[in-house]
Design an enzyme around this catalytic site. Structure first.
Site, PDB file in Angstrom:
ATOM      1  N   GLY A  71       0.813  -1.212   0.000  1.00  0.00           N
ATOM      2  CA  GLY A  71       0.000   0.000   0.000  1.00  0.00           C
ATOM      3  C   GLY A  71       0.847   1.263   0.000  1.00  0.00           C
ATOM      4  CB  THR A  72       3.924   2.169   1.877  1.00  0.00           C
ATOM      5  OG1 THR A  72       3.343   2.027   3.174  1.00  0.00           O
ATOM      6  CG2 THR A  72       4.910   3.325   1.899  1.00  0.00           C
ATOM      7  CD  GLN A 176      -6.959  -0.752   7.288  1.00  0.00           C
ATOM      8  OE1 GLN A 176      -7.661  -1.765   7.397  1.00  0.00           O
ATOM      9  NE2 GLN A 176      -5.711  -0.725   7.740  1.00  0.00           N
ATOM     10  CB  SER A 195      -2.383  -3.269   1.159  1.00  0.00           C
ATOM     11  OG  SER A 195      -1.489  -4.096   1.854  1.00  0.00           O
ATOM     12  CB  ALA A 196      -1.742  -8.629  -0.570  1.00  0.00           C
ATOM     13  CB  CYS A 318       4.546   5.688  25.520  1.00  0.00           C
ATOM     14  SG  CYS A 318       5.251   6.667  26.836  1.00  0.00           S
TER      15      CYS A 318
END
Lengths: 375, 382
Positions: A71-72, A176, A195-196, A318
């Protein structure tokens, strides 16, 4: 075994799909570009996978599909390959792959505009449209927000954008959404990333679906694979596995959507409402429920839940550099909730028992943390 | 003629009757560093020679030697016979091919037929004929060194690489380093190991308030420190319950001050069991609120072992420079909080008064908290 509710991060690979694709890592190892019969067979297998993946959401006469490393890469290819002179508009709810690409365009001198979000994480259409002018070259809006599950109406958005400027290209990150919510790509969307590994495929495979008649710049240069747009020997295993994993997802799409919507509501109703506030909208993706704990740290809750055998996602780690999620902050959540974001995300494997156990674990973890720190 | 690595040691020559002991430990440390690589280690007067080594791994050997404390400098060169012709043959191999040069000779063997000056002149003249070189005795680009050890042995080399200096590790007692995961403590450990101390590692975490990433980072640091002869065994202790107790009962501005007193007490228990004679911390005066002289006074008040703070007079910039040289900096700056900010007060006390600290601590069952924390002890061998 642990209860896994972090499927928006990655899903367990579909065993059947992996097994069917596995021969590409074994006996069928041939290069799809080779001219002998063995190579041609692989080439045809990829063509068939491409057809399956494309036709599930788009008209193959209008669109084609470029396989990528995920996806990126698809998002990067879309932003860097479609942006022209003028300005680029993205929403504040974009995944880092789009957001950071846009920030890089900005560093290179582009005028990048950010469209604000509504409380559920969806983009505010009026404010987005107000940013569009006659110099807007590209608009990119995520289809399903990966942190809150809010669904943007990309059909309406893209056609309204084109009403304002017919030359503006419209890209959407559908990572998504693909295989999870029902839709067909409308003509007004020019490019779409998928994306897979979010739907049972293997990591390292994705695709950019793009309209055939738009000019896209190549992303990798070399042997001319993927129509010259993305050179490099194809990831045959990943591509076949992607298609095999996608097939059942589209068959059961509506049924799974209804089942998981019910589980999502059950989960929400089982959470302690004195502690948790809901971020995800009811009409959002059935696969994601994001909540925020009042005054508690999501990261610590996540660890306490992991001790109880439940794996979930958080809004942020965090860390002093990124104290909370950029996207959730853009939803306008109050400060005391910002650090406490938990994301439950589901898959076809998720059961009612698991959801109930996850709610109990979240409630327990919150009580423990409150009693240990006095909040 | 044989290819050798010449190792000279630092400071050991200052030792009188203990010299043999220091040299033996140094040799053991060199052997440990080169474990698994074919080599022979020979001691000659004032030097060590590594001979018969795996030449394909020369770079690896040199980089390992460069991290053994006690090494003053080292050179890659040749061991030859004592005849001038043999010495010259070796010089041909190490000598520069162009530029300016000089030959510098030493004779440990004083009965050699030529004086140092004569050796230099003779070798220099021959090299001038062999290569297009020019002599410059004041500031040459290259120096060819000839060191006649005995009637039958000479060393020839052309470079001096500086070693890390210091004393052989294991010759100066044992200390326990409080390794936080930040930039400073690895440097503090390095400094004490450099003075010959054998260093053991202790890390305090605060699970679930700190994450596993922070712990992994400390393990990564510990693994890197092992290259400097620091113990590859890491002990960890969870202080979350102590932080919770302090948070619920004591004045918020003393959170850090009180936690440090607990850390000192816990560290002493670990140190005593490991036979360590002191604690080592990366504190630098005034760097943060708890590292003031008042803060140090309050932690020292509960210590029975000495607490060594080798960085006390260093600026952050100096420490960072050192950490970069050691290679720990890039690990230390990975964004995992080593002590999650949940319990951090808005305004920590900069000058805590010992009497107030003791009064606030009196609200806690110190011994019970210490015992509970000790039960969380884990050990990792890296």
């Amino acid at each position: 075994m642990k209860i896994y509710l972090d499927n928006a991060a990655t899903t367990r690979p579909n065993v059947d799909a992996v097994q069917r694709a596995f021969s590409a890592l074994g006996d069928d190892y041939f290069n799809p570009s080779a001219l002998y019969l063995e190579g041609v067979v692989m080439h045809n297998a990829i063509r068939s996978a491409r057809k399956t993946l494309l036709e599930a959401v788009a008209d193959p006469f209008l669109y084609d599909l470029i396989f990528t490393s995920g996806g990126t890469e698809a998002d990067n290819h879309a932003l860097f390959g479609l942006c022209r002179r003028g300005n680029v508009i993205i929403s504040q709810g974009e995944h880092a792959a789009v957001y950071e690409s846009a920030m890089e365009l900005k560093r290179r001198g582009a005028d990048v505009r950010l469209a604000p979000l509504r409380a559920d994480g969806s983009v505010d259409p009026e404010k987005l449209l107000a940013l569009v002018d006659d110099r807007t070259s590209l608009v990119s809006v995520v289809h399903v927000n990966n942190e809150t599950g809010a669904v943007n109406d990309i059909e309406a958005l893209s056609s309204q954008v084109k009403e304002r400027n017919e030359h503006t290209l419209f890209h959407s990150d559908g990572v998504q959404a693909y295989g999870k919510i029902a839709f067909r790509l409308p003509r007004s969307v020019d490019a779409y990333s998928i994306s897979a590994h979010k739907i049972g495929g293997a990591k390292g495979t994705g695709a950019l679906i793009r309209k055939k008649n738009i000019r896209l710049l190549p992303y990798l240069f070399g042997g001319g694979q993927e129509g010259g747009m993305r050179s490099g020997t194809e990831n045959v295993f990943g591509i076949l596995c992607f298609a095999y994993a996608a097939e059942p997802k589209f068959v059961s799409l509506a049924r799974e959507g209804a089942r998981l919507s019910a589980l999502r509501e059950l989960l929400w109703q089982s959470l302690n409402c004195d502690v948790f506030r809901r971020i995800s909208p009811e009409d959002g993706s059935p696969y994601i429920l994001a909540v925020a704990a009042d005054g508690l740290r999501g990261e610590i809750l996540q660890r306490l839940m992991a001790e109880r055998g439940v794996l979930v996602g958080t809004g942020s780690a965090c860390s002093s550099r990124h104290p909370f999620s950029r996207v959730v902050a853009a939803c306008g959540l109050e400060e005391r909730f910002l650090h406490g974001v938990l994301r439950f995300s589901f898959s076809t494997e998720t059961t009612q028992e698991e959801v109930m156990a996850a709610a109990a674990a979240a409630n327990d973890a919150a009580s423990e943390l409150i009693s240990r720190t006095g909040r | 003629m044989e290819k050798v690595i010449i190792i000279r040691y630092a400071e050991i020559h200052l030792k009188g009757k203990n010299r043999g002991y220091f040299e033996r430990v140094f040799a053991v440390n060199l052997e440990r560093a080169l474990k698994g690589i074919r080599h022979e280690l020979h001691r000659t007067s004032g030097r060590y020679l590594i001979a018969a080594f795996d030449e394909g791994r020369t770079e690896e050997i040199l980089s390992k030697i460069a991290r053994v404390f006690g090494v003053h400098s080292y050179s890659l060169g040749y061991l030859t016979g004592g005849e001038l012709d043999e010495i010259y043959d070796a010089c041909l191999l190490v000598a520069p091919r162009r530029g300016t040069f000089k030959v510098e000779s030493h004779r440990a063997y004083k009965n050699y037929p030529l004086t140092s000056m004569q050796i230099s002149a003779e070798i220099g003249a021959r090299l001038l004929q062999a290569f297009p070189l020019k002599v410059d005795v004041h500031s040459p680009e290259h120096t060819v060194y000839v060191d006649v050890r005995t009637a039958h042995e000479a060393l020839v080399f052309c470079s001096f690489e500086p070693g890390p200096g210091g004393m052989p590790v294991d010759t100066s007692g044992k200390g326990l380093l409080l390794l936080s995961g930040g930039i400073d403590s690895p440097v503090a450990g390095y400094m004490m190991a450099k003075r010959g101390m054998s260093v053991e590692l202790l890390h305090f975490h605060s699970y679930p308030y700190t994450n596993d990433g922070a712990k992994e980072k400390v393990k990564e640091l510990a693994a890197l420190l092992a290259a400097y002869s620091i113990s590859p065994v890491l002990t960890t202790i969870n202080v979350a319950h102590i932080q919770e107790a302090i948070h619920s009962k004591c004045a918020p501005e003393l959170n850090v001050t009180l936690l440090r007193r607990f850390m000192v007490r816990l560290a002493e228990r670990v140190a005593k069991r490991k036979g360590a004679q002191c604690l080592i911390t990366g504190e630098s005066l005034g760097q943060v609120a708890s590292q003031t002289i008042e803060g140090i006074t309050s932690s020292n008040a509960v210590a029975t072992l000495p607490i060594l703070r080798p960085l006390i007079g260093f600026d952050k910039d100096e420490i960072i420079l050192h950490a970069k040289k050691m290679g720990t900096f890039d690990i230390s700056i990975q964004p995992f909080e080593d002590c999650c900010t949940v319990f951090l007060p808005d305004f920590p006390a900069i000058k805590p008064k010992l009497s107030f600290v003791e009064e606030e601590e009196g609200k806690l069952d110190v011994e019970a908290l210490l015992q509970e924390a000790m039960e969380s002890e884990e050990t990792f061998t890296l």
